[in-house]
Design a protein around this motif. Structure first.
Motif, mmCIF file in Angstrom:
data_model
loop_
_atom_site.group_PDB
_atom_site.id
_atom_site.type_symbol
_atom_site.label_atom_id
_atom_site.label_comp_id
_atom_site.label_asym_id
_atom_site.label_seq_id
_atom_site.Cartn_x
_atom_site.Cartn_y
_atom_site.Cartn_z
ATOM 1 N N ALA A 112 -3.060 -2.918 8.393
ATOM 2 C CA ALA A 112 -1.852 -1.914 8.329
ATOM 3 C C ALA A 112 -0.572 -2.117 8.342
ATOM 4 C CB ALA A 112 -1.682 -0.498 8.998
ATOM 5 N N LEU A 113 0.022 -3.773 8.757
ATOM 6 C CA LEU A 113 0.804 -4.980 8.592
ATOM 7 C C LEU A 113 1.485 -5.600 7.723
ATOM 8 C CD1 LEU A 113 2.160 -4.400 12.368
ATOM 9 C CD2 LEU A 113 2.724 -2.201 10.582
ATOM 10 N N ARG A 114 0.032 -6.303 7.130
ATOM 11 C CA ARG A 114 -0.323 -7.251 6.225
ATOM 12 C C ARG A 114 0.809 -7.195 5.451
ATOM 13 N NH1 ARG A 114 -5.647 -7.928 6.174
ATOM 14 N NH2 ARG A 114 -5.289 -9.197 8.066
ATOM 15 N N PRO A 115 0.846 -6.670 4.522
ATOM 16 C CA PRO A 115 1.709 -6.238 2.836
ATOM 17 C C PRO A 115 2.831 -6.136 3.142
ATOM 18 C CG PRO A 115 -0.145 -4.060 3.162
ATOM 19 C CD PRO A 115 -0.205 -4.838 4.603
ATOM 20 N N LEU A 116 3.459 -5.650 4.462
ATOM 21 C CA LEU A 116 4.823 -5.475 4.968
ATOM 22 C C LEU A 116 5.366 -6.734 5.262
ATOM 23 C CD1 LEU A 116 4.471 -2.174 6.109
ATOM 24 C CD2 LEU A 116 5.418 -2.825 4.079
ATOM 25 N N ARG A 117 4.644 -7.587 5.800
ATOM 26 C CA ARG A 117 5.240 -8.706 6.242
ATOM 27 C C ARG A 117 6.359 -9.611 5.651
ATOM 28 N NH1 ARG A 117 4.033 -13.664 9.064
ATOM 29 N NH2 ARG A 117 6.077 -14.225 9.808
ATOM 30 N N GLU A 118 6.251 -10.132 4.137
ATOM 31 C CA GLU A 118 8.288 -9.848 3.567
ATOM 32 C C GLU A 118 9.296 -9.139 4.037
ATOM 33 O OE1 GLU A 118 8.186 -12.142 0.185
ATOM 34 O OE2 GLU A 118 6.079 -11.187 -0.154
ATOM 35 N N TYR A 160 -1.594 -0.476 13.493
ATOM 36 C CA TYR A 160 -0.415 -0.051 14.145
ATOM 37 C C TYR A 160 0.049 1.419 12.689
ATOM 38 C CZ TYR A 160 2.331 -2.868 17.468
ATOM 39 O OH TYR A 160 2.280 -2.919 18.580
ATOM 40 N N ALA A 161 -1.590 1.275 12.113
ATOM 41 C CA ALA A 161 -0.872 1.919 11.150
ATOM 42 C C ALA A 161 -0.805 3.454 11.180
ATOM 43 C CB ALA A 161 -2.848 2.233 10.532
ATOM 44 N N PRO A 162 -0.866 3.872 12.113
ATOM 45 C CA PRO A 162 -0.079 5.092 12.516
ATOM 46 C C PRO A 162 1.429 5.194 13.170
ATOM 47 C CG PRO A 162 -2.034 4.989 14.226
ATOM 48 C CD PRO A 162 -1.775 3.978 13.593
ATOM 49 N N ARG A 182 12.312 10.391 10.261
ATOM 50 C CA ARG A 182 12.704 10.317 9.200
ATOM 51 C C ARG A 182 11.354 9.557 9.499
ATOM 52 N NH1 ARG A 182 16.692 8.130 6.455
ATOM 53 N NH2 ARG A 182 18.016 10.146 6.382
ATOM 54 N N GLY A 183 10.719 9.278 8.924
ATOM 55 C CA GLY A 183 9.409 8.830 8.852
ATOM 56 C C GLY A 183 8.330 8.010 9.124
ATOM 57 N N THR A 184 7.909 10.369 9.689
ATOM 58 C CA THR A 184 6.984 9.543 10.455
ATOM 59 C C THR A 184 6.888 11.342 10.602
ATOM 60 O OG1 THR A 184 8.052 11.056 12.389
ATOM 61 C CG2 THR A 184 8.769 8.934 12.644
ATOM 62 N N GLY A 185 5.011 11.417 10.935
ATOM 63 C CA GLY A 185 4.754 12.639 10.797
ATOM 64 C C GLY A 185 4.244 13.195 9.615
ATOM 65 N N ARG A 186 5.293 14.534 9.268
ATOM 66 C CA ARG A 186 5.192 15.607 8.402
ATOM 67 C C ARG A 186 7.223 14.990 7.232
ATOM 68 N NH1 ARG A 186 3.588 21.805 9.501
ATOM 69 N NH2 ARG A 186 3.647 21.666 7.149
ATOM 70 N N SER A 187 7.395 14.445 7.875
ATOM 71 C CA SER A 187 8.380 14.043 7.036
ATOM 72 C C SER A 187 7.630 12.664 6.472
ATOM 73 C CB SER A 187 9.636 13.729 8.280
ATOM 74 O OG SER A 187 10.633 14.353 8.894
ATOM 75 N N THR A 188 9.203 12.692 5.158
ATOM 76 C CA THR A 188 8.341 12.380 3.949
ATOM 77 C C THR A 188 8.251 10.721 4.981
ATOM 78 O OG1 THR A 188 10.191 13.093 2.658
ATOM 79 C CG2 THR A 188 8.980 10.597 2.028
ATOM 80 N N PRO A 189 6.579 10.435 4.786
ATOM 81 C CA PRO A 189 6.550 9.225 5.333
ATOM 82 C C PRO A 189 6.937 7.621 4.894
ATOM 83 C CG PRO A 189 5.061 9.566 3.739
ATOM 84 C CD PRO A 189 5.689 10.669 3.629
ATOM 85 N N ALA A 190 7.385 6.663 5.986
ATOM 86 C CA ALA A 190 7.362 5.411 5.645
ATOM 87 C C ALA A 190 6.116 4.019 5.547
ATOM 88 C CB ALA A 190 8.812 4.780 6.296
ATOM 89 N N ASN A 191 5.462 3.650 4.958
ATOM 90 C CA ASN A 191 4.429 3.434 5.430
ATOM 91 C C ASN A 191 3.756 2.444 4.394
ATOM 92 O OD1 ASN A 191 2.310 4.447 3.812
ATOM 93 N ND2 ASN A 191 2.334 5.937 5.208
ATOM 94 N N ARG A 192 3.164 1.233 4.478
ATOM 95 C CA ARG A 192 2.675 0.173 3.280
ATOM 96 C C ARG A 192 1.612 0.851 2.247
ATOM 97 N NH1 ARG A 192 -2.779 0.100 2.651
ATOM 98 N NH2 ARG A 192 -3.938 1.291 4.148
ATOM 99 N N GLN A 193 1.654 2.537 2.388
ATOM 100 C CA GLN A 193 1.253 3.049 0.547
ATOM 101 C C GLN A 193 2.487 4.231 0.207
ATOM 102 O OE1 GLN A 193 -1.279 5.479 3.795
ATOM 103 N NE2 GLN A 193 -2.986 4.548 2.000
#
Length: 423
Positions: free
Chosen positions: A333-339, A274-276, A88-99
């Motif tokens: 890629a990580l900066r928006p996720l700092r908090e 760490y974008a990918p 979960r959260g990786t590849g073609r599963s529902t992604p979990a990232n800053r976007q």
């Protein structure tokens, strides 16, 4: 089987399943899980046993057939129908990232608390029931995938026919601080092996660190390459492939009059971004937490190891598989996720991942490869866990690095033979 694509050696099909974000709330919000079924050509209609592959990580997508080095896959396809799960959260599963994560840090942290091994195992169980009903399947866990396999043996052993684990027997009880206190000396040992093989690189590395301290060097995304970010290139020292690739990267570092080359900077960016794999940065310490908070353990424990200091003119030593809070300042890629990351690091209510009593009564045939000099997973922790899982057969070897499974098909071959009592 309806194939998504065929290529020499593989016939592949896609599987997508909607699962609860929180398995304790099956009526709540959902995400999608993707898995790729792989079978040998000509065996599409055979009634083969299934083998679920759980990738290392956390936060890494599953092996891509033909694109990733995976010596084990050809061996597995001799007798299994293989399922490559994008956790979960990786590849073609529902992604979990800053976007895709909620913009509110508290909401994002609450969302990501459902992305550890317990949720991955429950996703796998729903997939198993969808694909083969009540029949159990086999599991192959590499690295963090091995952690997940031990969680599988704890939460749903009835779903397993047999278990194979490579470089992934976790401590059942050690917290993040204990893990990193054991890890830093192994990273130093890997550095010593590296510089013994490539002694000339010590001067190159010192020169790069000094250059980065004196110049504003920019990566292709416009972000500054700092000395401490360069130091994280040691992440790959535990892999037989990346161990040598680091040397070839350093060979191309300088061009002209003390200028870092574009070739070098592009390759460094690919390694340090760490974008990918943002989940890797967000949850890496959390995979060790059971009822405790990590509180940026790797950063705190680093202070106990002055060998990694970058100041002065002494030898530079790379750090390894550690995540530091400043990643969320220097990586776009990580900066928006700092908090969000801070909230996860301070969270104390992580549930348990392993059932010690159930493991002690395990009846699932299982075998594990423990790599004697593994930089990523502590040998002593692994052997303590091996002793705690009834019936688990252990193979301790220094013939392979952490990537032994992908490097040599004989690793899986031996584990299969061990489970079947042939060796």
């Amino acid at each position: 089987m309806q194939s998504a694509f065929r290529r020499p050696g593989f016939v592949c099909a896609d599987h997508v399943l909607e699962v609860p974000l929180d398995h304790a709330d099956p009526a709540g919000s959902t995400i999608e899980i993707y898995a790729r079924e792989v079978v040998a050509p000509g065996r599409e209609d055979d009634d083969l046993p299934w083998l679920l592959f759980l990738q290392g990580g956390p936060g890494h997508q599953a092996t891509r057939p033909g694109a990733d080095p995976g010596a084990w896959l050809a061996r597995a396809l001799q007798e299994y129908r293989v399922l490559l799960l994008d956790q979960r959260g990786t590849g073609r599963s529902t992604p979990a990232n800053r976007q895709t994560l909620p913009q509110d840090p508290a909401e994002a942290a609450a969302y990501l608390r459902h992305f550890r091994a317990d949720s991955i195992v429950r996703d796998a169980e729903l997939l198993r029931q969808r694909l083969i009903g009540d029949r159990p399947w086999s599991v192959l866990g590499q690295s963090y995938g091995g952690f997940c396999a031990v969680t599988y043996l704890s939460l749903a052993p009835e779903g397993l026919r047999e278990a194979f684990i490579t470089g992934g027997l976790p401590s059942l009880t050690a917290g993040a601080d204990e893990v990193y206190r054991a890890a830093y000396p192994r990273v130093l040992a890997a550095n010593e092996r590296y510089f013994e093989r490539y002694p000339g690189d010590q001067d190159v590395v010192r020169r790069i660190v000094d250059h980065l301290g004196e110049h504003d060097v920019r990566l292709p995304d416009g972000e500054r390459l700092t000395a401490r970010r360069f130091q994280t290139l040691g992440l790959g020292l535990g892999s037989s492939v990346q161990f040598d690739n680091l040397h070839y990267l350093l060979e191309e570092a300088f061009i002209g009059r003390g200028q870092l080359s574009d070739t070098f900077l592009h390759k460094v960016h690919a390694s340090v971004s760490y974008a990918p794999r943002p989940i890797y940065a967000l949850l890496h310490e959390a995979i060790y937490c059971q009822g405790t908070a990590s509180r940026w353990s790797a950063q705190r424990v680093l202070d106990e190891f002055p060998q990694f200091a970058l100041d002065g003119d002494g030898p530079v030593r790379f750090v390894g598989e550690m995540i530091y809070p400043w990643f969320f300042e220097e990586d776009p890629a990580l900066r928006p996720l700092r908090e969000c990351a801070d909230l996860l690091a301070s969270y104390e209510e992580w549930p348990g991942l392993y059932d010690v009593g159930r493991l002690a009564a395990n009846t699932v045939p299982a075998a594990a490869a423990v790599y004697h000099d593994d930089m990523y997973v502590d040998r002593d922790h692994s052997l303590q866990t091996a002793d705690a899982i009834a019936g688990l057969r252990t193979w301790v070897t220094n013939e392979y690095a952490h990537n032994g499974l992908s490097a040599d098909a004989r690793v899986l071959d031996r584990l299969i033979a061990m489970v079947r009592g042939q060796v």
